[in-house]
Structures are given as structure tokens and as C-alpha cells.
Enzyme design. Sequence first.
Site, PDB file in Angstrom:
ATOM      1  CG  LEU A  49     -30.810  11.681  36.804  1.00  0.00           C
ATOM      2  CD1 LEU A  49     -29.580  12.288  37.482  1.00  0.00           C
ATOM      3  CD2 LEU A  49     -30.403  10.474  35.960  1.00  0.00           C
ATOM      4  CG  ASP A  50     -35.003   6.193  39.342  1.00  0.00           C
ATOM      5  OD1 ASP A  50     -35.928   6.691  38.683  1.00  0.00           O
ATOM      6  OD2 ASP A  50     -34.622   5.019  39.221  1.00  0.00           O
ATOM      7  CB  SER A  51     -35.286   9.859  44.776  1.00  0.00           C
ATOM      8  OG  SER A  51     -36.511  10.454  44.411  1.00  0.00           O
ATOM      9  CB  THR A  53     -30.009   8.109  40.033  1.00  0.00           C
ATOM     10  OG1 THR A  53     -30.703   6.860  40.027  1.00  0.00           O
ATOM     11  CG2 THR A  53     -28.891   8.060  39.013  1.00  0.00           C
TER      12      THR A  53
END
Length: 224
Positions: A49-51, A53
Site C-alpha cells: 500500500l502507498d504510504s 493509504t
Amino acid sequence: MYQIVADEDDFLVIAKSANVHFHSQDGSAGVMARLEQDLAIKLYSVHRLDSLTSGLLLFAKSSRAAAEFTELFTQHKVQKYYVALAKGKPKKKQGWVVGDMAKSRRSMYKLLRTTENPALTQFFSQSVAEGLRLYLLKPLSGKTHQLRVALASIGVPILGDKLYGGAESDRGYLHAFSLSFSFRGKEYRYLSYPSQGETFTAADTIKQLQIWSEPEKLDWPKRK
């Protein structure tokens, strides 16, 4: 940084907090390193997951399980659903976003008109406040920044996603909401309501999320 959702023999499911890196960087431990340290076990990443998110994230506990999960993800046999908030009026309120993706400036990606190896995203949306819509997103491919680019491409960058032009807010409003899959003959399904962000935890947002609590059963828009 995280909450443990499920601790199974072969895998671990957590709810990651927003603004937490997946990998360690700048001298601080990422969520995977922190988990390994806290639980004193070796973990294997199978998706990320992106930071910005928050939400559901799965880790395998062995290289064999990791290989099996990687195959499930590659074959799109893991059902993932995300929710996001965005200000403004989208070009369309539900449907598909389809297109190849390419690197752009400042670590950004952009959606192209071509469809040789496209990012595929299905979505619904619902108004939850004046000028604010909640989006339920189903990615059918796993491209970097796919959902962030998808919403930006229909004119509604995610609230708090400054990289893609989202309105200033207390967090980036993208959350991994639901995860389901079949692993070694058993069905698993996990749901995580967002717990961070004033707008995610507002009563009207929660009410709509409860309506969407079984996303796999919804009548998803067909691709035209």
C-alpha cells in the site's frame, strides 16, 4: 502504525495506518519491519500500500505461502476493494477507468489513451456531503498509483492527495476496505472501516460504507 486483523498459521492481515511507509526509510522502520520486530517472526510481502493509504494489508509467514499468494494476486484471484473521498463533480459517477499508465513528473504517473497493458478500475460513487463524494473502487490490475491516477483522470483527485492535486486535508483519503480470497481450500474475507480522518469517520460516510459492506455482491457496472 497498525492493528492486527487476523493472525493465521500461514499469513497475517493487518490494518495499516495512514501516512506509514511500507518499507523502512529515512532511518525509521516501515510497517513490515515493525511487525517483524514486534512479533519476532519473518514475514514475506505479497502486495503493498502507498504510504498515504490505510487499510488491509496481507503478509505471508513462509516463502511457500508467499509464492502461493503471489500467484493468487497475479491471477487476480484476490478480491480487493478500496474507498476514497474526493471533492468536486466527477466526469462520471460510476463505471470504468481504463488506460495504460506511464511515469510522469515528480514521482507521478499518468493515464494514457492507449490500452496495450491497461490499468483497469471499476467504481461506484455516492454523495456524502455538499461537494464531497465517496468512491468504492475495484482495481482489476495492480499498477503503481492506479487508484490515485484513476480518480484524478476523471477530475476528482483524492482528498488530501497533494501529489495529484487533491484538496488539502488531514490525511490522504484512500483506504483498503475489503480483502477476500480462497487459500488452500478455505475462504477468507476481511473488512476494515477507516478509523483515521475526520471525513472518513463522519456519520454519513460510515452509513454509506455500511451499505457497501459486501462489495462483492453489488451490481458492478459493466465495461462498455
